[in-house]
Design a protein around this motif. Structure first.
Motif, PDB file in Angstrom:
ATOM      1  N   GLN A   6      -1.696  -2.545  -3.995  1.00  0.00           N
ATOM      2  CA  GLN A   6      -1.468  -3.679  -4.886  1.00  0.00           C
ATOM      3  C   GLN A   6      -1.763  -4.921  -4.062  1.00  0.00           C
ATOM      4  OE1 GLN A   6       0.045  -4.026  -8.311  1.00  0.00           O
ATOM      5  NE2 GLN A   6      -1.036  -5.914  -7.778  1.00  0.00           N
ATOM      6  N   LEU A   7      -2.898  -5.569  -4.367  1.00  0.00           N
ATOM      7  CA  LEU A   7      -3.275  -6.778  -3.643  1.00  0.00           C
ATOM      8  C   LEU A   7      -3.010  -7.975  -4.571  1.00  0.00           C
ATOM      9  CD1 LEU A   7      -6.450  -5.100  -2.231  1.00  0.00           C
ATOM     10  CD2 LEU A   7      -4.368  -5.616  -0.962  1.00  0.00           C
ATOM     11  N   PRO A   8      -3.033  -9.218  -4.051  1.00  0.00           N
ATOM     12  CA  PRO A   8      -2.635 -10.337  -4.898  1.00  0.00           C
ATOM     13  C   PRO A   8      -3.355 -10.392  -6.254  1.00  0.00           C
ATOM     14  CG  PRO A   8      -2.807 -11.063  -2.645  1.00  0.00           C
ATOM     15  CD  PRO A   8      -3.257  -9.631  -2.652  1.00  0.00           C
ATOM     16  N   PHE A   9      -4.655 -10.048  -6.303  1.00  0.00           N
ATOM     17  CA  PHE A   9      -5.360 -10.205  -7.584  1.00  0.00           C
ATOM     18  C   PHE A   9      -5.857  -8.914  -8.207  1.00  0.00           C
ATOM     19  CE2 PHE A   9      -5.853 -14.187  -5.226  1.00  0.00           C
ATOM     20  CZ  PHE A   9      -5.117 -14.999  -6.084  1.00  0.00           C
ATOM     21  N   PHE A  10      -5.735  -7.796  -7.533  1.00  0.00           N
ATOM     22  CA  PHE A  10      -6.200  -6.539  -8.133  1.00  0.00           C
ATOM     23  C   PHE A  10      -5.530  -5.331  -7.477  1.00  0.00           C
ATOM     24  CE2 PHE A  10      -8.915  -7.404  -4.538  1.00  0.00           C
ATOM     25  CZ  PHE A  10      -9.233  -6.159  -4.000  1.00  0.00           C
ATOM     26  N   THR A  11      -5.751  -4.169  -8.108  1.00  0.00           N
ATOM     27  CA  THR A  11      -5.237  -2.934  -7.516  1.00  0.00           C
ATOM     28  C   THR A  11      -6.423  -2.046  -7.157  1.00  0.00           C
ATOM     29  OG1 THR A  11      -5.139  -1.825  -9.644  1.00  0.00           O
ATOM     30  CG2 THR A  11      -3.135  -2.926  -8.928  1.00  0.00           C
ATOM     31  N   ALA A  12      -6.231  -1.205  -6.164  1.00  0.00           N
ATOM     32  CA  ALA A  12      -7.313  -0.303  -5.756  1.00  0.00           C
ATOM     33  C   ALA A  12      -6.704   1.033  -5.407  1.00  0.00           C
ATOM     34  CB  ALA A  12      -8.026  -0.889  -4.542  1.00  0.00           C
ATOM     35  N   GLY A  44      -7.781   5.053  -3.673  1.00  0.00           N
ATOM     36  CA  GLY A  44      -8.809   5.914  -3.086  1.00  0.00           C
ATOM     37  C   GLY A  44      -8.915   5.759  -1.583  1.00  0.00           C
ATOM     38  N   HIS A  45     -10.142   5.993  -1.080  1.00  0.00           N
ATOM     39  CA  HIS A  45     -10.344   6.060   0.369  1.00  0.00           C
ATOM     40  C   HIS A  45     -10.292   4.698   1.051  1.00  0.00           C
ATOM     41  CE1 HIS A  45     -11.767  10.033  -0.804  1.00  0.00           C
ATOM     42  NE2 HIS A  45     -11.354  10.367   0.402  1.00  0.00           N
ATOM     43  N   ILE A  46     -10.714   3.633   0.341  1.00  0.00           N
ATOM     44  CA  ILE A  46     -10.753   2.330   1.037  1.00  0.00           C
ATOM     45  C   ILE A  46      -9.340   1.844   1.363  1.00  0.00           C
ATOM     46  CG2 ILE A  46     -11.485  -0.092   0.849  1.00  0.00           C
ATOM     47  CD1 ILE A  46     -14.057   1.015  -0.443  1.00  0.00           C
ATOM     48  N   PRO A  47      -8.417   1.771   0.378  1.00  0.00           N
ATOM     49  CA  PRO A  47      -7.035   1.420   0.789  1.00  0.00           C
ATOM     50  C   PRO A  47      -6.447   2.478   1.720  1.00  0.00           C
ATOM     51  CG  PRO A  47      -7.114   1.956  -1.560  1.00  0.00           C
ATOM     52  CD  PRO A  47      -8.537   1.857  -1.089  1.00  0.00           C
ATOM     53  N   GLY A  48      -6.886   3.735   1.538  1.00  0.00           N
ATOM     54  CA  GLY A  48      -6.392   4.814   2.401  1.00  0.00           C
ATOM     55  C   GLY A  48      -6.745   4.569   3.864  1.00  0.00           C
ATOM     56  N   MET A  49      -7.949   3.986   4.082  1.00  0.00           N
ATOM     57  CA  MET A  49      -8.369   3.713   5.465  1.00  0.00           C
ATOM     58  C   MET A  49      -7.435   2.710   6.130  1.00  0.00           C
ATOM     59  SD  MET A  49     -12.441   3.699   4.861  1.00  0.00           S
ATOM     60  CE  MET A  49     -12.763   2.337   5.899  1.00  0.00           C
ATOM     61  N   LEU A  50      -6.880   1.803   5.315  1.00  0.00           N
ATOM     62  CA  LEU A  50      -5.987   0.776   5.871  1.00  0.00           C
ATOM     63  C   LEU A  50      -4.673   1.378   6.352  1.00  0.00           C
ATOM     64  CD1 LEU A  50      -6.354  -2.124   3.271  1.00  0.00           C
ATOM     65  CD2 LEU A  50      -7.192  -2.078   5.611  1.00  0.00           C
ATOM     66  N   LYS A  51      -4.139   2.334   5.574  1.00  0.00           N
ATOM     67  CA  LYS A  51      -2.785   2.800   5.907  1.00  0.00           C
ATOM     68  C   LYS A  51      -2.688   4.283   6.223  1.00  0.00           C
ATOM     69  CE  LYS A  51       1.920   3.212   4.128  1.00  0.00           C
ATOM     70  NZ  LYS A  51       2.912   2.871   3.136  1.00  0.00           N
ATOM     71  N   ILE A  66       0.867  -1.186   0.000  1.00  0.00           N
ATOM     72  CA  ILE A  66       0.000   0.000   0.000  1.00  0.00           C
ATOM     73  C   ILE A  66       0.896   1.226   0.000  1.00  0.00           C
ATOM     74  CG2 ILE A  66      -1.838   1.247   1.198  1.00  0.00           C
ATOM     75  CD1 ILE A  66      -2.649  -1.343   2.552  1.00  0.00           C
ATOM     76  N   VAL A  67       0.706   2.077  -0.992  1.00  0.00           N
ATOM     77  CA  VAL A  67       1.470   3.327  -1.049  1.00  0.00           C
ATOM     78  C   VAL A  67       0.488   4.441  -0.732  1.00  0.00           C
ATOM     79  CG1 VAL A  67       2.862   4.840  -2.526  1.00  0.00           C
ATOM     80  CG2 VAL A  67       3.014   2.352  -2.797  1.00  0.00           C
ATOM     81  N   SER A  68       0.738   5.173   0.346  1.00  0.00           N
ATOM     82  CA  SER A  68      -0.251   6.186   0.734  1.00  0.00           C
ATOM     83  C   SER A  68      -0.130   7.420  -0.146  1.00  0.00           C
ATOM     84  CB  SER A  68      -0.159   6.517   2.223  1.00  0.00           C
ATOM     85  OG  SER A  68       1.070   7.068   2.517  1.00  0.00           O
ATOM     86  N   LEU A  69      -1.276   8.045  -0.353  1.00  0.00           N
ATOM     87  CA  LEU A  69      -1.356   9.273  -1.147  1.00  0.00           C
ATOM     88  C   LEU A  69      -2.009  10.316  -0.247  1.00  0.00           C
ATOM     89  CD1 LEU A  69      -2.665   7.581  -4.442  1.00  0.00           C
ATOM     90  CD2 LEU A  69      -0.346   8.388  -4.025  1.00  0.00           C
TER      91      LEU A  69
END
Ligand SMILES: Cc1cc2nc3c(=O)[nH]c(=O)nc-3n(C[C@H](O)[C@H](O)[C@H](O)COP(=O)(O)OP(=O)(O)OC[C@H]3O[C@@H](n4cnc5c(N)ncnc54)[C@H](O)[C@@H]3O)c2cc1C
Length: 361
Positions: free
Chosen positions: A326-332, A334-341, A315-318
């Motif tokens: 970058q997850l095993p089967f797809f990329t995402a 926005g806010h949802i990956p942002g919430m993780l990191k 996860i690269v934060s913006l």
């Protein structure tokens, strides 16, 4: 080193995410010595946020003594080793029964936490007073720094120069393209496929020319090109044949240095076939702690746990709220990956793993 408290001594070299966690985990089962050039642990991926918002550093810089209540700390760097001892830059010879090499990347940061906090404040002042900023290097460090500045100081002109054809090349091309669009939408000027040679720059420089002849004016600049691995000290010694061309230490399935029985290498420094990430370095630490405990108790070699390399997840934060994942089967993005990191940068999680209050300072 003077007398040992227990019969088995484990020396850990390097106090990053891997070394700190294994030293903490083993401190009540062995005589643990941690060798690190600084008196504190620093969450490496929070450094950029700390420069943009110095208060953030109070939770991400942790004195080693806070979580190592039953281990010894040697504030120095390892410079050589024998089959039984480690030699440090300050002239100490420290014997070991088990050795854990966790020297990921060498750091050139201040010795004490107080000085490091001051350094972040100075970087922040420099950034605040600049109208324009140049970032050299478009890997995760450069991208995260550009994102932090673009979010906190939207009026500044940020230029990011990257020698590759796409940003953050270690993640998939879709994730790179999304990162590029996000940065340019925040008015970051991204110059791909061109370089600025850092060695020829001085800290006061304000005018720059890329290899393609593009002129860049910036009040301050940051070097975010990749760091070398912390294995140069091994190149002449007994493990010299176990360091590959990339500077990684070659390990077997138990994360032991190839051909050795009592020397382990964990985290970014080893050659496991996976992307190098802090959470992976911590997995190495947990598995190795388990194996060393087994060996200390006299367990059989055949009972040692084996390591299976992890699939790519990064996860690269913006900025503060968004990220590209970058997850095993797809990329995402926005806010949802942002919430993780992005909000906390896993500081609470890392503190908890070291047995500390996630919110405390
Ligand atoms: C911008 C950026 C963002 C990142 N984001 C994430 C993320 O979101 N999640 C994630 O999991 N990972 C992330 N990472 C990757 C993560 O930082 C590394 O994988 C992790 O720090 C590796 O830990 P380590 O303990 O192996 O090595 P390091 O963190 O490099 O620590 C090595 C330690 O060894 C010490 N050392 C070096 N040489 C010697 C010596 N000769 N003697 C004694 N001590 C020595 C150093 O001082 C340092 O303390 C990111 C990295 C970057 C650059």
């Amino acid at each position: 080193m003077e007398g040992s408290r227990r019969s088995t001594r484990v020396v850990v070299i390097g106090g990053g995410p891997a070394g700190s966690l294994i030293a903490r985990t083993l401190q009540f089962v062995a005589d643990v010595v941690l060798i690190d050039p600084k008196e504190y642990f620093e969450v490496p991926w929070a450094a950029l946020r700390c420069a943009v918002e110095p208060k953030f550093a109070e939770r991400s810089l942790i004195n080693h003594k806070e979580y190592l209540t039953n281990a010894r700390l040697v504030t120095s760097t390892a410079v050589d080793l024998t089959e039984r001892e480690i030699i440090t830059a300050n002239g100490r010879w420290i014997s070991y029964d088990y050795l854990v090499i966790a020297t990921g990347h060498p750091t050139s940061v201040p010795l004490t936490r107080t000085e490091r906090l001051k350094q972040f404040k100075e970087a922040h002042e420099q950034m605040k007073s600049a109208n324009s900023v140049l970032i050299i290097g478009g890997g995760p460090t450069g991208v995260e720094l550009a994102g932090e500045i673009a979010s906190d100081f939207p009026a500044k002109q940020v230029t990011l120069v990257h020698k590759g054809l796409r940003l953050v090349e270690f993640i998939g091309s879709k994730a790179s393209a999304k990162t590029f669009s996000w940065l340019t939408s925040k008015n970051v000027k991204v110059l791909l496929n061109q370089e600025i040679t850092v060695d020829q720059l001085n800290s006061k420089q304000t005018e720059f020319v890329t290899t393609e002849g593009t002129k860049v004016q910036a009040d301050c600049w940051f070097n975010c090109t990749g760091k070398e691995l912390g294995s140069s000290w091994l190149r002449e010694g007994i493990l010299k044949d176990r360091v590959n061309k990339q500077g990684q230490v070659m390990v077997d399935e138990h994360l032991r240095v190839l051909g050795t029985k009592t020397i382990f290498a964990i985290g970014d420094i080893n050659d496991t076939a996976e992307s190098k990430q802090g959470y992976i370095a911590q997995k190495h630490a947990i598995l190795t702690a388990k194996n060393i405990k087994l060996l200390i108790k006299g367990g059989k070699e055949s009972h040692l746990s084996s390591y299976k390399p992890a699939s790519t997840m990064a996860i690269v934060s913006l900025g503060r709220k968004e990220a590209v994942a970058q997850l095993p089967f797809f990329t995402a993005i926005g806010h949802i990956p942002g919430m993780l990191k992005s909000k906390d940068l896993f500081i609470g999680k890392t503190r908890r793993e070291l047995g500390l209050d996630p919110d405390g300072i």
